[in-house]
Design an enzyme around this catalytic site. Structure first.
Site, PDB file in Angstrom:
ATOM      1  N   LYS A 162       0.836  -1.192   0.000  1.00 27.04           N
ATOM      2  CA  LYS A 162       0.000   0.000   0.000  1.00 27.04           C
ATOM      3  C   LYS A 162       0.874   1.247   0.000  1.00 27.04           C
ATOM      4  O   LYS A 162       1.814   1.372   0.805  1.00 27.04           O
ATOM      5  CB  LYS A 162      -0.910   0.007   1.226  1.00 27.04           C
ATOM      6  CG  LYS A 162      -2.003  -1.051   1.187  1.00 27.04           C
ATOM      7  CD  LYS A 162      -3.008  -0.785   0.087  1.00 27.04           C
ATOM      8  CE  LYS A 162      -4.201  -1.714   0.174  1.00 27.04           C
ATOM      9  NZ  LYS A 162      -5.201  -1.440  -0.879  1.00 27.04           N
ATOM     10  N   ASP A 191      -0.117  -0.254  -4.633  1.00 32.59           N
ATOM     11  CA  ASP A 191      -1.507   0.185  -4.735  1.00 32.59           C
ATOM     12  C   ASP A 191      -1.664   1.484  -3.961  1.00 32.59           C
ATOM     13  O   ASP A 191      -1.462   1.528  -2.751  1.00 32.59           O
ATOM     14  CB  ASP A 191      -2.427  -0.893  -4.151  1.00 32.59           C
ATOM     15  CG  ASP A 191      -3.890  -0.461  -4.114  1.00 32.59           C
ATOM     16  OD1 ASP A 191      -4.244   0.536  -4.775  1.00 32.59           O
ATOM     17  OD2 ASP A 191      -4.683  -1.142  -3.435  1.00 32.59           O
ATOM     18  N   GLU A 217      -1.291   0.129  -9.119  1.00 34.44           N
ATOM     19  CA  GLU A 217      -2.752   0.105  -9.026  1.00 34.44           C
ATOM     20  C   GLU A 217      -3.283   1.400  -8.424  1.00 34.44           C
ATOM     21  O   GLU A 217      -2.801   1.837  -7.375  1.00 34.44           O
ATOM     22  CB  GLU A 217      -3.186  -1.086  -8.159  1.00 34.44           C
ATOM     23  CG  GLU A 217      -4.681  -1.222  -7.961  1.00 34.44           C
ATOM     24  CD  GLU A 217      -5.033  -2.446  -7.141  1.00 34.44           C
ATOM     25  OE1 GLU A 217      -5.968  -2.353  -6.303  1.00 34.44           O
ATOM     26  OE2 GLU A 217      -4.390  -3.503  -7.311  1.00 34.44           O
ATOM     27  N   ASP A 242      -8.974  -0.600 -10.236  1.00 37.27           N
ATOM     28  CA  ASP A 242      -9.643  -1.390  -9.200  1.00 37.27           C
ATOM     29  C   ASP A 242     -10.990  -0.745  -8.883  1.00 37.27           C
ATOM     30  O   ASP A 242     -11.981  -1.013  -9.542  1.00 37.27           O
ATOM     31  CB  ASP A 242      -8.738  -1.486  -7.975  1.00 37.27           C
ATOM     32  CG  ASP A 242      -9.376  -2.232  -6.816  1.00 37.27           C
ATOM     33  OD1 ASP A 242     -10.424  -2.866  -7.015  1.00 37.27           O
ATOM     34  OD2 ASP A 242      -8.835  -2.177  -5.694  1.00 37.27           O
ATOM     35  N   LYS A 266     -13.041  -8.265  -7.966  1.00 37.50           N
ATOM     36  CA  LYS A 266     -13.320  -8.552  -6.564  1.00 37.50           C
ATOM     37  C   LYS A 266     -14.725  -9.139  -6.463  1.00 37.50           C
ATOM     38  O   LYS A 266     -15.714  -8.435  -6.702  1.00 37.50           O
ATOM     39  CB  LYS A 266     -13.206  -7.283  -5.711  1.00 37.50           C
ATOM     40  CG  LYS A 266     -11.788  -6.752  -5.598  1.00 37.50           C
ATOM     41  CD  LYS A 266     -11.727  -5.519  -4.717  1.00 37.50           C
ATOM     42  CE  LYS A 266     -10.288  -5.041  -4.537  1.00 37.50           C
ATOM     43  NZ  LYS A 266     -10.202  -3.795  -3.738  1.00 37.50           N
ATOM     44  N   GLN A 294     -11.179  -7.300  -0.736  1.00 35.11           N
ATOM     45  CA  GLN A 294     -11.866  -6.167  -0.117  1.00 35.11           C
ATOM     46  C   GLN A 294     -11.736  -6.259   1.409  1.00 35.11           C
ATOM     47  O   GLN A 294     -12.657  -5.949   2.138  1.00 35.11           O
ATOM     48  CB  GLN A 294     -13.326  -6.140  -0.543  1.00 35.11           C
ATOM     49  CG  GLN A 294     -13.964  -4.763  -0.410  1.00 35.11           C
ATOM     50  CD  GLN A 294     -15.121  -4.567  -1.350  1.00 35.11           C
ATOM     51  OE1 GLN A 294     -14.938  -4.648  -2.559  1.00 35.11           O
ATOM     52  NE2 GLN A 294     -16.303  -4.315  -0.818  1.00 35.11           N
TER      53      GLN A 294
END
Length: 367
Positions: A162, A191, A217, A242, A266, A294
């Site tokens: 992240k 991401d 992402e 996403d 997802k 998620q």
């Protein structure tokens, strides 16, 4: 095989440590267990994880929309009437995880009724996926330690890092520390959860150009249409859409508009029925696909691996299937296990998931 009842049961299970990222943080899994009952005695299950900072849903909202709107629209339909279910639920805008949990619970009930696994119903390509683990915001040393623990304990060698903090050097330092610690023994991608601007994203990606990233992402918001196209054109790795590409129409817009070159599917937000549509579209467009997470519990992760294993395209890359490892407990009678970096589909009919009634009584929030 007619649907007789739909339950939406709120439950809450704390995380051992919060997962922090650019658009929010999660301390407790305040999810909803959805159960679809059929007149043959079968009960299908699925999990709805609300993410208000991304999709606007809350736990209470999911329970309310299922009880008041969605359950009456599907009761009386056959488990085979999945397109009718999809059409009726689509009359109400939004509420993606509520719709998806009903859809997946119906697929589970259908598989149980036919004594066939959901993965076989969907396509049956394989029975397992390699696992990617998400690393949330922390100090570089702590994130390296978590990655090392995941590799040593579970055999995981792919990590989604992240990013999206300011200054961006906070995050580029983490990615560099991971690469320096592991060398080429692991795969890394980043991401941003829309945390940076296009210009910040471009600078950060240049700083990480030597680190061998697999993907980038959602580094910047899709609403910055020109900025995102400008960013994607200069990257030499696939750019994953996403949360900006939830529906097949979103995917078409983002890809043909030059705002992304790969997608995340997802099941928590598109179920099995709509995820099929997205998969087939991606296959036709020749896109890279990653099965996303998620921040699902074990039931949600089981849904993801059931779908991802069904097709060659979605099983090609490691799926984000391990964040349930950060939860302090779960509802399944038999916990999922990541072994040698892989998560396998449960044997048996449907999803192969059984809910522990004692745990459900303990964690449910409506009593």
């Amino acid at each position: 095989m007619k649907i007789t009842r739909v339950e939406a049961i709120p439950f809450a299970i704390p995380y051992r440590k919060p997962l922090k990222f650019a658009s929010g943080e999660v301390h407790v899994a305040e999810h909803v267990l959805v159960r679809v009952h059929a007149d043959n005695g079968v009960v299908g299950v699925a999990e709805a994880p609300p993410r208000p900072f991304t999709y606007g849903e809350t736990q209470a909202g999911i329970v309310a929309v299922i009880d008041s709107l969605f359950a009456p629209q599907v009761i009386g339909l056959s488990l085979l009437d999945r397109e009718t279910v999809h059409t009726r639920l689509a009359r109400t805008v939004g509420n993606p995880t509520a719709k998806s949990a009903i859809d997946m619970a119906i697929w589970d009930a259908l598989g149980r009724s036919l004594d066939v696994s959901v993965t076989e119903l969907l396509g049956g390509y394989t029975d397992r996926m390699r696992v990617s683990h998400m690393l949330g915001f922390d100090e570089p040393s702590a994130m390296v330690a978590e990655a090392e623990r995941m590799r040593e304990t579970h055999g995981i060698t792919t990590f989604k890092v992240k990013v999206g903090r300011r200054p961006a050097s906070l995050d580029t330092a983490v990615v560099r520390a991971l690469r320096e610690h592991f060398g080429d023994a692991v795969d890394l991608y980043v991401d941003g959860n829309r945390g940076w601007t296009a210009a910040e994203s471009a600078r950060a990606m240049r700083e990480m150009a030597d680190l061998g990233l697999l993907f980038a992402e959602e580094l910047c918001p899709a609403d910055d249409v020109l900025g995102r196209r400008w960013l994607v054109r200069q990257l030499d790795v696939p750019f994953i859409a996403d949360e900006s590409a939830v529906t097949p129409a979103d995917v078409t817009r983002e890809i043909l508009g030059g705002s992304a070159t790969a997608i995340s599917i997802k099941t928590a937000r598109t179920g099995f029925t709509r995820s099929q549509r997205t998969h087939h579209l991606a296959e036709g467009l020749g896109l890279e696909v990653v099965m996303g997470n998620q921040i699902d519990g074990q039931l949600g992760s089981l849904c993801t691996v059931a779908f991802g294993s069904a097709y060659e395209l979605t099983s090609r890359r490691p799926g984000e299937l391990s964040n349930f490892l950060d939860m302090s407990d779960d509802l399944l009678t038999e916990p999922l296990r990541v072994v040698d970096g892989e998560l396998t589909v449960r044997p048996g009919a449907g999803l192969g998931a059984e809910i522990d009634p004692g745990k459900l009584r303990h964690y449910r929030q409506d009593h």
